[in-house]
Structure formats: structure tokens, C-alpha cells
Motif scaffolding. Structure first.
Motif, short mmCIF file in Angstrom:
data_model
loop_
_atom_site.label_atom_id
_atom_site.label_comp_id
_atom_site.label_asym_id
_atom_site.label_seq_id
_atom_site.Cartn_x
_atom_site.Cartn_y
_atom_site.Cartn_z
N ARG A 1 6.16 -9.18 13.04
CA ARG A 1 6.99 -9.40 13.94
C ARG A 1 7.77 -10.95 14.10
N PRO A 2 9.23 -10.85 14.42
CA PRO A 2 9.72 -12.66 14.35
C PRO A 2 8.39 -12.98 15.46
N PRO A 3 8.71 -14.41 15.26
CA PRO A 3 7.73 -15.42 15.75
C PRO A 3 8.35 -15.08 17.84
N ASP A 4 9.81 -15.64 17.88
CA ASP A 4 9.89 -15.66 19.37
C ASP A 4 10.35 -14.53 19.66
N TRP A 5 9.30 -13.03 19.64
CA TRP A 5 10.13 -12.07 19.82
C TRP A 5 9.56 -11.58 21.85
N HIS A 6 10.28 -11.08 21.98
CA HIS A 6 10.08 -10.80 23.72
C HIS A 6 10.11 -9.36 23.76
N GLU A 7 8.57 -8.95 24.47
CA GLU A 7 8.92 -7.69 24.98
C GLU A 7 9.77 -7.54 26.67
N ASP A 8 10.37 -6.73 27.02
CA ASP A 8 9.94 -7.31 28.29
C ASP A 8 9.63 -5.67 29.43
N GLY A 9 8.94 -4.83 28.46
CA GLY A 9 7.84 -3.88 29.25
C GLY A 9 8.80 -2.15 29.30
N LEU A 10 9.69 -2.47 29.34
CA LEU A 10 10.52 -1.18 29.49
C LEU A 10 11.01 -0.82 27.76
N VAL A 11 11.26 -1.45 27.19
CA VAL A 11 11.62 -1.40 25.91
C VAL A 11 10.25 -1.69 24.69
N GLU A 12 10.08 -1.19 24.26
CA GLU A 12 8.60 -1.02 23.22
C GLU A 12 9.48 -0.98 21.89
N THR A 13 8.99 -2.11 20.71
CA THR A 13 9.85 -2.26 19.92
C THR A 13 8.32 -2.18 18.60
N THR A 14 8.30 -1.74 17.54
CA THR A 14 7.38 -1.21 16.82
C THR A 14 7.79 -1.88 15.25
N PHE A 15 7.28 -3.29 14.47
CA PHE A 15 7.31 -3.57 13.24
C PHE A 15 6.54 -2.97 11.90
N ALA A 16 6.86 -1.51 11.26
CA ALA A 16 5.69 -1.06 10.44
C ALA A 16 6.24 -2.20 8.91
N SER A 17 5.01 -2.24 7.94
CA SER A 17 5.34 -2.32 6.67
C SER A 17 4.76 -1.10 6.37
N GLY A 18 4.64 -1.01 4.90
CA GLY A 18 4.07 -0.32 4.34
C GLY A 18 5.21 1.03 3.55
N GLY A 19 6.32 0.80 3.35
CA GLY A 19 7.03 1.38 2.19
C GLY A 19 8.06 3.06 2.96
N ARG A 20 8.60 3.42 2.35
CA ARG A 20 8.98 4.51 2.99
C ARG A 20 8.38 5.25 3.45
N ASP A 21 8.43 5.72 4.34
CA ASP A 21 8.32 6.06 5.62
C ASP A 21 6.86 5.57 6.42
N ALA A 22 6.80 4.21 6.73
CA ALA A 22 6.00 3.52 7.12
C ALA A 22 6.08 3.87 9.22
#
Length: 75
Positions: A1-22
Motif C-alpha cells: 500500500r502506498p504510504p499516503d493511502w486513505h480509506e474512507d470506510g465506504l470503499v475498501e481497496t486491497t493490495f495483493a502481491s504474489g504473482g498471477r491471480d494473487a
């Protein structure tokens, strides 16, 4: 996640690493782990992921449908 990332509680984003289909696996696991998957809405154009999360109880929109919902134009 970028250090300045902000969640507003309505939309949640997910960052995943680990290759194809991770990211697909991470999203499906989050839906499966949610006590109320019917309250989860996944935005994706991936048919396989759409099917997986629908089977788990989530609703799905394509990116175009989501863009329209937000008031943007469909490309």
C-alpha cells in the motif's frame, strides 16, 4: 500500500502481491471470510472472479457499471 493511502470506510481497496491471480485469490478469500458476504460488492471485469465471489454471496459489477454508478461515462 502506498504510504499516503486513505480509506474512507465506504470503499475498501486491497493490495495483493504474489504473482498471477494473487489478487483474485485474496479477494475471494476476503469474501469467504466475511460474516455478511451479501453486503460485499466486488468490482471486476474478470468472469472467473465474478463467478467465484457470487457463489460466496457477494454482488458484482463490471468496471463500466461501477463508473456509471459514480456518474462517469461508459467508455
Amino acid at each position: 500500500r502506498p504510504p499516503d493511502w486513505h480509506e474512507d470506510g465506504l470503499v475498501e481497496t486491497t493490495f495483493a502481491s504474489g504473482g498471477r491471480d494473487a489478487a483474485d485469490h485474496a479477494l475471494a478469500a476476503r469474501v469467504a471470510a466475511d460474516p455478511h458476504p451479501e453486503a460485499v460488492h466486488v468490482v471486476t471485469n474478470d468472469r472467473e472472479l465474478s463467478s467465484r465471489v457470487r457463489e460466496l454471496g457477494a454482488s458484482v459489477s463490471s468496471t463500466g457499471e461501477f463508473r456509471e454508478l459514480l456518474g462517469g461515462s461508459k467508455r
